[in-house]
Design an enzyme around this catalytic site. Structure first.
Site, short mmCIF file in Angstrom:
data_model
loop_
_atom_site.label_atom_id
_atom_site.label_comp_id
_atom_site.label_asym_id
_atom_site.label_seq_id
_atom_site.Cartn_x
_atom_site.Cartn_y
_atom_site.Cartn_z
N LYS A 177 36.47 -2.07 -12.93
CA LYS A 177 36.84 -3.45 -13.27
C LYS A 177 35.62 -4.34 -13.05
CE LYS A 177 38.19 -7.25 -11.70
NZ LYS A 177 37.56 -8.06 -12.74
N GLU A 252 30.24 -4.15 -0.20
CA GLU A 252 28.99 -4.88 -0.03
C GLU A 252 29.30 -6.34 -0.31
OE1 GLU A 252 26.48 -3.83 1.44
OE2 GLU A 252 26.91 -1.69 1.38
N CYS A 286 23.06 -11.85 -3.36
CA CYS A 286 23.57 -11.63 -2.01
C CYS A 286 22.44 -11.62 -1.00
CB CYS A 286 24.36 -10.34 -1.94
SG CYS A 286 23.41 -8.94 -2.54
N GLU A 385 27.78 -19.08 3.27
CA GLU A 385 27.05 -18.65 2.08
C GLU A 385 27.27 -19.67 0.96
OE1 GLU A 385 28.52 -15.29 -0.30
OE2 GLU A 385 26.49 -14.49 -0.25
P1 NAD Z 1 34.32 -12.09 -6.01
O1 NAD Z 1 34.67 -11.54 -4.68
O2 NAD Z 1 34.96 -13.33 -6.47
O3 NAD Z 1 34.64 -11.01 -7.16
C1 NAD Z 1 34.05 -9.72 -7.15
C2 NAD Z 1 34.86 -8.83 -8.09
O4 NAD Z 1 36.16 -8.63 -7.53
C3 NAD Z 1 35.09 -9.42 -9.49
O5 NAD Z 1 35.07 -8.38 -10.44
C4 NAD Z 1 36.51 -9.96 -9.38
O6 NAD Z 1 37.17 -10.04 -10.61
C5 NAD Z 1 37.14 -8.91 -8.49
N1 NAD Z 1 38.35 -9.31 -7.78
C6 NAD Z 1 38.60 -10.50 -7.19
N2 NAD Z 1 39.83 -10.47 -6.60
C7 NAD Z 1 40.33 -9.23 -6.82
C8 NAD Z 1 41.55 -8.59 -6.47
N3 NAD Z 1 42.49 -9.21 -5.74
N4 NAD Z 1 41.74 -7.33 -6.86
C9 NAD Z 1 40.82 -6.67 -7.58
N5 NAD Z 1 39.63 -7.22 -7.95
C10 NAD Z 1 39.39 -8.50 -7.57
O7 NAD Z 1 32.72 -12.22 -6.01
P2 NAD Z 1 31.80 -12.78 -7.18
O8 NAD Z 1 31.95 -14.26 -7.21
O9 NAD Z 1 31.96 -11.99 -8.41
O10 NAD Z 1 30.34 -12.44 -6.58
C11 NAD Z 1 29.69 -13.24 -5.68
C12 NAD Z 1 29.77 -12.67 -4.27
O11 NAD Z 1 29.31 -11.33 -4.28
C13 NAD Z 1 28.91 -13.37 -3.26
O12 NAD Z 1 29.63 -13.58 -2.07
C14 NAD Z 1 27.77 -12.40 -3.00
O13 NAD Z 1 27.16 -12.52 -1.76
C15 NAD Z 1 28.45 -11.11 -3.18
N6 NAD Z 1 27.48 -10.05 -3.54
C16 NAD Z 1 27.17 -9.12 -2.59
C17 NAD Z 1 26.24 -8.13 -2.86
C18 NAD Z 1 25.88 -7.09 -1.82
O14 NAD Z 1 25.39 -6.04 -2.19
N7 NAD Z 1 26.12 -7.35 -0.53
C19 NAD Z 1 25.64 -8.08 -4.12
C20 NAD Z 1 25.97 -9.03 -5.07
C21 NAD Z 1 26.92 -10.02 -4.76
#
Ligand code: NAD
Length: 486
Positions: A177, A252, A286, A385
């Protein structure tokens, strides 16, 4: 072409591109009137069909000789390499990072694919001594089964590849997804893998909003493992939902990454690397630098040079070669980052450059690169963040105090120090609570052969990429072999 004439990219289920329950439209964050893609969205039945296909394909893929799996990944890498410019430009249009960053990300994904393609032919076990005189003991790594992959929008090609490539190389099948904000990039990644010869059902892609399909994506009983990159709040929620079912989980998550600048640092290097870490990809990494902890002897010179450089950054249309900083990915992210500029104003931090009123004109989701001085490390701006081009300068008096402040948030993803003193660099490496530590380079960076991940609330404690990927995407099978007695 009008919106309704734009073709709708399908869901990938059992090797077929299928229409779904609805259609998602994605617009260019630099020019929201421009449609970038229309993509089918899944309903719960489509998600179930994706898991049916992944479960049905699992035995055949598991038995496929690992070097053969590697050949398919090498073929995918070759196809992706041919498409670096085209997909890099689409990435830039869809996500908003600059053309150079978009192409750079796709080129990096090629390297990751190649590395895991090669890993498919590497040894995956040990021969162990046995107390039995005629007993031969070895351990091998077996695939887990069906893996659920959930990815964010900020590296919409590289992060999916660094999860999907090892999952496939080590014999698992996948239901993926992708983020609803970057569905076109997901289509391009899936096309490359299927055109390279992946059998039907080995990789399945379901698009959609978490509110519509989140529970179906994480709730399927056939999931053996789930790998997630995204925000800490979402990751923890998903973890709570699946661990009770015995699902192996890798998260992550977010970061609040510090750089420490000691008095003896190379000023130019410290400024350039901090600038890159904080502002490139509009701070939507991130591993972005969001706090600079600076000692007194270099504080004023560092601040002045950095502020001048940040003020000179060219913000604008990411498709123009001259642009250095693109927009944020969406209106929601723009509003979220602007809300932190309001928090900073309420908390009384000194605005040094950028800010709410400095964003360029136009209807894109832009935020000007922004630096605050004298940020209180305990404030919200010092702790939370932001995920945008916003940096807080924090005054510290010693390395010991800097490390204490660096460690004083819930996060622990990456951290940097700038110094010429090897003893103080080692002291920092030893004391800082971070999964990835840099000396004299920015907080961002990832190489496919190197473990990637964070400490504390930045991760579930596991690591991605490199040999760490074997640990997550396989399980150990121990074998005792004795000869028949006659
Ligand atoms: P997010 O948590 O909003 O979404 C991440 C993914 O999860 C998306 O595909 C979203 O559709 C999905 N999702 C959300 N709720 C869900 C649920 N209940 N069930 C199933 N899937 C669900 O994050 P984002 O806004 O896409 O990304 C930004 C965040 O990602 C920031 O906090 C950033 O720090 C983090 N990030 C971390 C790393 C790392 O390696 N540590 C790398 C990149 C981004």
């Amino acid at each position: 072409m009008t919106a309704t004439e734009t073709p709708v990219h399908g869901l990938l289920i059992d090797g077929e591109w299928r229409q779904g329950a609805g259609v998602l439209e994605r617009r260019n964050p630099a020019r929201p009137s421009e449609l970038v893609a229309r993509v089918a969205t899944a309903g719960p039945d489509d998600v179930r069909a994706a898991y049916d296909a992944a479960a049905a394909a699992a035995p055949g893929w598991r038995r496929t000789p690992p070097p053969k799996r590697g050949e398919i990944l090498f073929a995918a890498a070759a196809l992706l390499a041919q498409r670096v410019d085209a997909i890099g430009e689409e990435l830039s249009r869809e996500e908003g990072k600059t053309l150079a960053e978009g192409r750079g990300e796709v080129a990096r994904a090629v390297q990751i694919l190649r590395w895991f393609a090669g890993e498919a032919s590497q040894p995956l076990g040990d021969v162990l001594p046995s107390a039995g005189a005629t007993t031969f003991v070895w351990s091998e790594r077996a695939p887990l089964g069906v893996v659920c992959v959930i990815t964010p929008w900020n590296f919409p090609v590289a992060i999916p590849i660094w999860k999907i490539a090892p999952a496939l190389a080590f014999g698992n099948t996948v239901v993926w997804k992708p983020s609803e904000l970057t569905p076109l990039c997901a289509v391009r990644v899936a096309q490359v893998l299927t055109e390279a010869g992946l059998p039907p059902g080995v990789l399945n892609v379901v698009h959609g909003l978490p509110s519509e399909i989140g529970d179906a994506v994480t709730g399927d009983e056939r999931i053996a493992a789930l790998t997630f990159t995204g925000s800490t709040a979402t990751g923890r929620r998903i973890q709570r939902a699946v661990v009770g079912r015995g699902v192996k989980v890798q998260l992550e998550l977010g970061g609040k990454n510090p750089v420490i600048v000691l008095d003896d640092a190379d000023l130019e290097q410290a400024v350039e690397q901090t600038l890159r870490g904080a502002m490139m990809s509009s701070g939507q990494k991130c591993t972005a630098t969001s706090r600079a902890l600076v000692l007194p002897g270099i504080r004023d010179a560092f601040a002045q040079r950095l502020i001048d450089r940040v003020g000179a950054l060219r913000v604008g249309d990411p498709l123009l070669e001259r642009t250095q900083i693109g927009p944020l990915v969406s209106e929601g992210q723009r509003d979220r980052v602007v809300s932190y500029l309001d928090v900073a104003a309420q908390e009384g931090h000194e605005l040094a450059v950028g800010g709410r009123d400095a964003a360029p004109d136009g209807d894109g989701w832009f935020v000007a690169p922004t630096v605050y001085r004298d940020v209180d490390p305990a404030s919200r701006l010092g702790q939370e963040e932001v995920f945008g081009p916003v940096l807080g300068l924090i005054a510290v008096d010693s390395l010991e105090q800097a490390v204490e402040v660096a460690n004083g948030t819930q996060y622990g993803l990456s951290a940097s120090i700038f110094t010429r003193d090897i003893a103080r660099a080692f002291a920092f490496v030893r004391e800082v609570e971070a999964g990835m530590v840099h000396v004299n380079s920015e907080t961002a960076g990832a190489e496919p052969q190197v473990p990637f991940g964070g400490s504390k609330a930045s991760s579930s404690g596991s690591r991605e990429q490199g040999k760490a990927a074997v640990a997550f995407f396989t399980e150990t099978k121990t074998v005792y072999l004795d000869m028949p007695s006659s």
